[in-house]
Motif scaffolding. Structure first.
Motif, PDB file in Angstrom:
ATOM      1  N   VAL A 174       2.294  -4.586   7.581  1.00 42.11           N
ATOM      2  CA  VAL A 174       3.019  -3.465   6.979  1.00 42.11           C
ATOM      3  C   VAL A 174       3.378  -2.450   8.064  1.00 42.11           C
ATOM      4  N   ILE A 175       2.408  -2.138   8.904  1.00 44.61           N
ATOM      5  CA  ILE A 175       2.674  -1.213  10.013  1.00 44.61           C
ATOM      6  C   ILE A 175       3.685  -1.858  10.970  1.00 44.61           C
ATOM      7  N   CYS A 198       0.830  -1.208   0.000  1.00 42.83           N
ATOM      8  CA  CYS A 198       0.000   0.000   0.000  1.00 42.83           C
ATOM      9  C   CYS A 198       0.868   1.264   0.000  1.00 42.83           C
ATOM     10  N   MET A 246       0.676   4.254   1.866  1.00 49.02           N
ATOM     11  CA  MET A 246       0.941   5.089   3.040  1.00 49.02           C
ATOM     12  C   MET A 246       2.337   4.920   3.651  1.00 49.02           C
ATOM     13  N   PHE A 302      -9.830   2.985   7.043  1.00 47.32           N
ATOM     14  CA  PHE A 302      -9.456   3.251   8.437  1.00 47.32           C
ATOM     15  C   PHE A 302      -7.967   3.533   8.631  1.00 47.32           C
ATOM     16  N   CYS A 303      -7.166   3.243   7.612  1.00 42.87           N
ATOM     17  CA  CYS A 303      -5.718   3.417   7.803  1.00 42.87           C
ATOM     18  C   CYS A 303      -5.180   4.422   6.801  1.00 42.87           C
ATOM     19  N   GLU A 304      -4.794   3.945   5.615  1.00 43.37           N
ATOM     20  CA  GLU A 304      -4.374   4.896   4.581  1.00 43.37           C
ATOM     21  C   GLU A 304      -5.593   5.743   4.231  1.00 43.37           C
ATOM     22  N   PRO A 351      -7.883   0.969   0.533  1.00 46.07           N
ATOM     23  CA  PRO A 351      -6.614   1.244  -0.148  1.00 46.07           C
ATOM     24  C   PRO A 351      -6.169   0.006  -0.933  1.00 46.07           C
ATOM     25  N   PHE A 404      -4.067  -2.962  -2.073  1.00 42.79           N
ATOM     26  CA  PHE A 404      -3.130  -3.858  -1.365  1.00 42.79           C
ATOM     27  C   PHE A 404      -3.290  -3.852   0.154  1.00 42.79           C
ATOM     28  N   CYS A 405      -4.441  -3.426   0.626  1.00 48.56           N
ATOM     29  CA  CYS A 405      -4.637  -3.433   2.081  1.00 48.56           C
ATOM     30  C   CYS A 405      -5.279  -4.762   2.479  1.00 48.56           C
ATOM     31  N   ASP A 406      -4.448  -5.693   2.927  1.00 50.99           N
ATOM     32  CA  ASP A 406      -4.928  -7.032   3.289  1.00 50.99           C
ATOM     33  C   ASP A 406      -6.091  -7.002   4.294  1.00 50.99           C
ATOM     34  N   PRO A 407      -5.941  -6.287   5.412  1.00 53.70           N
ATOM     35  CA  PRO A 407      -7.031  -6.345   6.401  1.00 53.70           C
ATOM     36  C   PRO A 407      -8.375  -5.890   5.831  1.00 53.70           C
ATOM     37  N   ILE A 442      -1.896  -3.306  13.696  1.00 53.97           N
ATOM     38  CA  ILE A 442      -3.070  -3.445  12.814  1.00 53.97           C
ATOM     39  C   ILE A 442      -2.794  -4.263  11.569  1.00 53.97           C
ATOM     40  N   CYS A 443      -1.548  -4.428  11.211  1.00 54.08           N
ATOM     41  CA  CYS A 443      -1.241  -5.244  10.025  1.00 54.08           C
ATOM     42  C   CYS A 443       0.277  -5.426   9.961  1.00 54.08           C
TER      43      CYS A 443
HETATM   44  S1  SF4 Z   1      -3.833  -1.382   7.319  1.00 57.52           S
HETATM   45 FE1  SF4 Z   1      -3.874  -1.496   5.101  1.00 57.52          FE
HETATM   46  S2  SF4 Z   1      -3.411   0.555   4.387  1.00 57.52           S
HETATM   47 FE2  SF4 Z   1      -2.771   0.424   6.525  1.00 57.52          FE
HETATM   48  S3  SF4 Z   1      -0.610  -0.071   6.410  1.00 57.52           S
HETATM   49 FE3  SF4 Z   1      -1.778  -1.960   6.664  1.00 57.52          FE
HETATM   50  S4  SF4 Z   1      -2.054  -2.725   4.585  1.00 57.52           S
HETATM   51 FE4  SF4 Z   1      -1.484  -0.554   4.437  1.00 57.52          FE
END
Ligand code: SF4
Ligand code: SF4
Lengths: 425, 395
Positions: B108-109, B79, B81, B245-247, B333, B335-338, B105-106
């Motif tokens: 990536v974060i 994603c 962000m 909710f994120c990006e 967003p 590629f946002c898996d969640p 939350i995921c």
């Molecule tokens: S919650 Fe989704 S948009 Fe946010 S960082 Fe994770 S994958 Fe990317």
């Protein structure tokens, strides 16, 4: 490359073990054995086995579907069902297989779960995956085991205590209910004793790549070596025997100075020694591997063989502290390590196994591995001044495997390694 | 009191001030003040407030930051962000920040927290592992320990002791903040023409970068303004936007949806500010316990929270009922898996309950909205022309 691929005894043993497990699974309905779906990282099979239940690993089904060219159809099926193109393809492959009747990659029906053991270790998508399965199998209980991330690079007593509480208050009671059996700590300890022996053997097996030539390929063949411990046999005496046998065979190869076995025979000249980060591609596994062995490239260590447990940083299960051990085992899986720890681990592998280069196979649909991988690569390049390479593919979605792209990139990488060798000489 | 237009303009400037000027000014006024950046979605900001700190929401660069270096850190299939956050880091936007919090939350974060560690940013970097088991007997100690870690880190910087009284006071300020935001949404539900969704977005987002006391004043003033009618009602459908909710979606996208025939009545854009549903109790004498129980018992539903005992699709349907919307826009967003892995679950519930929905992907820097405008316009027209109002029974 020498021709003639004689099957080693360990290969035969492994094949029999897997066949036996699939047979047991296919007969679960008749034998009344309860079936637990769970994941490879944080794979607490010892506990499952202590309740006489059978484990199923949806990831393994997915990867085998990939190897048998069945995954694309399953993925498309899941996408028709509303799944996005952008998400983890293991999930889609599994959902697609279930929607198509849950016929496993070997043609046998995979029995539905009696319990979903959501061992949420090192990958957020696991949680989403089982939220999906929970709805596809309504009424099946879910036992959650949340594994805290090693964000600060170590395990704190609070993290272990949290996991032990979950085991005691959430996981074990649900297992007791589903299996109709009481928790038997002695039995669990017996399984853990087996695991601890296997962990020792695994360390020795993967340490054998210190030799020149390396007697094994620690990535492409490595995924077979970790098969039994990751696929239902953690904690069993069969696993102990299998790994003893495998180690013996490898030692014979070392004594004879032999290189790794590939599907086309032995590698006769080891030209490049590599450390690889990231899972392999399964849909074109053989072609992918061939790109390496044709060039005399041998993988001397890989992070992927550590997804089901990292033992080379000192961790071993301790049968005297069974629940704490299960907790610490989960927390020590590779994708549960922070990026610093991953850099250190890979850096140690590069140094210890005298690698000539470091390669990332970045998986399109796996954020757990892929996010941050480029930074890991930069760090290693800076720290060790080692040539680094980067390729991209997917686990089980063949649409994202571009043979020519990968081949071109690998050729340039091997050229770079060759030049480097000449310069060093 | 400033006019509504002045307040909205001010909030817009604050919300997209990627230099975080107000937060840095605030810090400069007192040597014991600290700034803690927090990524989406939720973090109990009360905690940092009680330690004489200010939480600053880090929501990426949106369409306001050109990515030059950030792309070298992320593959194309991740994603957007995190790469804009890395760009902000490399360009020094977070200079003066003392710490960073990455809620679990995921992946990536999670891995971005590791990148901050490797880049040596801030005095501390904390990936905050929220318990996914919502039973207090299992999770309370663990969660409190996670929160205490943050307090210890701040204490090491400024030596400010967080007493029960201080924390209780901070919780009450944030209770007020949450209840004012809820009031804003409630008024808008009835009179959506009085403020646009983009206005609401700017007003709420401003609260991510300024002290809560100042934000409460802004909210109070704005609520007073919209008690009386302003603007004109237009024949639009009422929708909820889910998945953002994120990006964050670009504001242009929020505006496009409203221009294409919808009033956005409910959304999850800045969900962190509205995460805890209702007030956090402050009567136990142990405010850490109160904060913890609020997370365990009063969290909203979200793609980042495991929901086995409280299925999110039911909670979504309840929200639809409460907000009386005509349909849902699933905007996630790329590629946002969640968010994306939830779509089949949530969309099935919509189908089962005859709730109309559309879905599309965006990226924080999406600049072209033509296709989305057409899609939303068609959605709105079809509901206006053909559909019966949504009635949800049997949850
Ligand atoms: S919650 Fe989704 S948009 Fe946010 S960082 Fe994770 S994958 Fe990317
Ligand atoms: S995201 Fe990666 S680690 Fe997670 S389930 Fe998918 S393939 Fe496995």
């Amino acid at each position: 490359m020498s021709t003639g691929v004689a099957k080693e005894k360990s290969m035969i043993i492994q094949k029999e073990m897997i066949a036996q497990l699939s047979k047991e699974l296919s007969m679960a309905k008749d034998t009344g054995k309860k079936v637990v779906y769970t994941f490879v990282p944080g794979n607490i099979s010892e506990l499952i086995l202590s309740f006489d239940m059978l484990p199923v690993y949806p990831e393994i089904n997915a990867l085998q579907s990939g190897m048998r060219k069945k995954s694309e159809g399953f993925i498309r099926g899941a996408e028709k069902h509303g799944h996005s193109e952008d998400v983890c393809t293991y999930v889609k492959c599994d959902v697609g297989m279930m929607l198509a009747g849950n016929i496993g990659p070997n043609g046998e029906t995979v029995p539905p779960p009696d319990l979903l053991l959501l061992s949420y270790t090192g990958c957020f998508t696991f949680m989403k995956w089982f939220e999906t399965l929970e709805r596809l199998y309504p009424g099946v209980p879910v036992a959650l085991l949340h594994t805290p991330y090693q964000e600060a690079g170590h395990i704190t007593p609070e993290m272990t205590a949290y996991m032990v509480k979950q085991l005691k208050e959430e996981v074990i009671p649900k297992m007791e209910k589903v299996s109709g059996k009481k928790y038997d700590e002695e039995k669990l300890k017996m399984h853990l004793r087996n695991s601890s022996k296997v962990e020792e053997s695994i360390i020795k097996i993967f340490d054998s790549t210190k030799n020149r030539p390396s007697p094994i390929d620690a990535y492409f063949a490595g995924v077979y070596y970790i098969g039994p411990i990751n696929n239902g046999f953690r904690g069993t005496s069969e696993a102990v025997d299998y790994y003893d046998e495998l180690y013996k065979e490898i030692m014979v190869r070392v004594q004879k100075g032999l290189g790794p076995i590939t599907p086309e025979g032995e590698i006769e000249e080891e030209r490049f020694r590599l450390v690889v980060e990231g899972p392999p591609n399964w849909t074109h596994f053989r072609e992918f591997w061939k790109l390496f062995y044709d060039m005399g490239a041998v993988i001397v260590a890989s992070s992927y063989t550590k997804v089901g447990g990292v033992y080379d940083m000192g961790f071993r299960v301790n049968p005297d502290k069974p629940l704490e051990s299960l907790a610490e085992y989960c927390m020590n899986c590779y994708t549960n390590l922070n990026l610093n720890q991953r850099v250190d681990l890979l850096s140690n592998c590069i140094t210890k196994f005298h690698a000539d280069g470091f390669l990332v196979n970045s998986i399109k649909s796996c954020n757990s591995f892929s996010a941050g991988q480029l930074m890991i690569m930069q760090q290693l390049e800076r720290k060790l001044e080692i040539p680094v390479g980067f390729i991209e593919s997917d686990l089980v979605d063949p649409r994202y495997f571009s043979y020519s792209n990968i081949k071109n990139r690998l050729e340039s990488f091997f050229q770079m390694l060759e030049q480097r060798k000449l310069m060093v000489k | 009191m400033d006019t509504p237009d002045v307040i909205i303009r001010k909030c817009e400037e604050l919300a997209f001030d990627l230099n975080f000027t107000r937060a840095k000014e605030w810090k400069a006024q007192d040597a014991s003040r600290v700034l803690v950046g927090n990524m989406p979605i939720y973090f109990p900001r009360e905690l940092v407030h009680a330690a004489n700190g200010l939480c600053v929401g880090i929501l990426g660069g949106g369409d306001k930051k050109l990515i030059i270096k950030g792309d070298a850190y992320y593959q194309s299939y991740i994603c957007h962000m995190p790469r804009s956050i890395v760009e902000l880091v490399l360009d020094g936007h977070f200079e003066g920040f003392d710490g960073f919090i990455f809620p679990s939350i995921c992946d990536v974060i999670r891995n971005l927290s590791g990148m901050f560690q490797l880049m040596g940013k801030g005095t501390f970097v904390k990936y905050l592992d929220y318990p996914q088991n919502f039973s207090a007997s299992v999770s309370e100690d663990f969660y409190i320990n996670e929160l205490q870690y943050v307090l210890d880190q701040i204490y090491a910087i400024n030596k400010v002791e967080v007493t029960a009284e201080r924390l209780k006071n901070s919780i009450q300020l944030y209770n007020k903040n949450r209840s004012l935001i809820t009031e804003l949404y409630d008024i808008r539900q009835q009179f959506p023409w009085r403020l646009t969704a983009a206005d609401v977005y700017h007003i709420v987002r401003a609260g991510y970068v300024i002290p809560v006391e100042e934000h409460n004043e802004i909210l109070e003033a704005m609520i007073q303004h919209i008690q009386v009618d302003r603007g004109k009602p237009v024949d639009k459908i009422k929708v909820m936007v889910m998945g953002a909710f994120c990006e964050q979606p670009p504001v242009g996208l929020i505006k496009t949806i409203e221009m294409a025939g919808c009033y956005i009545i409910e959304d999850d854009f800045l969900l962190g500010a509205r995460w805890v549903q209702g007030d956090i109790e402050t009567t136990s004498g142990n405010p850490m316990h109160d904060l913890c129980m609020a997370y365990l018992e009063k969290s909203t539903f979200s793609s980042s929270v495991y929901d086995v005992n409280n299925p999110k699709e039911n909670r979504l349907m309840e929200l639809i009922k409460k907000r009386k919307v005509d349909g849902i826009i699933f905007a996630a967003p790329s590629f946002c898996d969640p968010a994306l892995l939830d779509h089949p679950i949530l969309q099935k519930a919509c189908n089962d309950h005859h709730v109309r929905f559309i879905s599309f992907l965006y990226s924080e820097n999406t600049g072209q909205f033509k296709v989305i405008k057409e899609q939303v316009g068609t959605f709105s027209d079809s509901i206006k022309l053909w559909d019966e109002p949504v009635v949800i029974n049997n949850l």
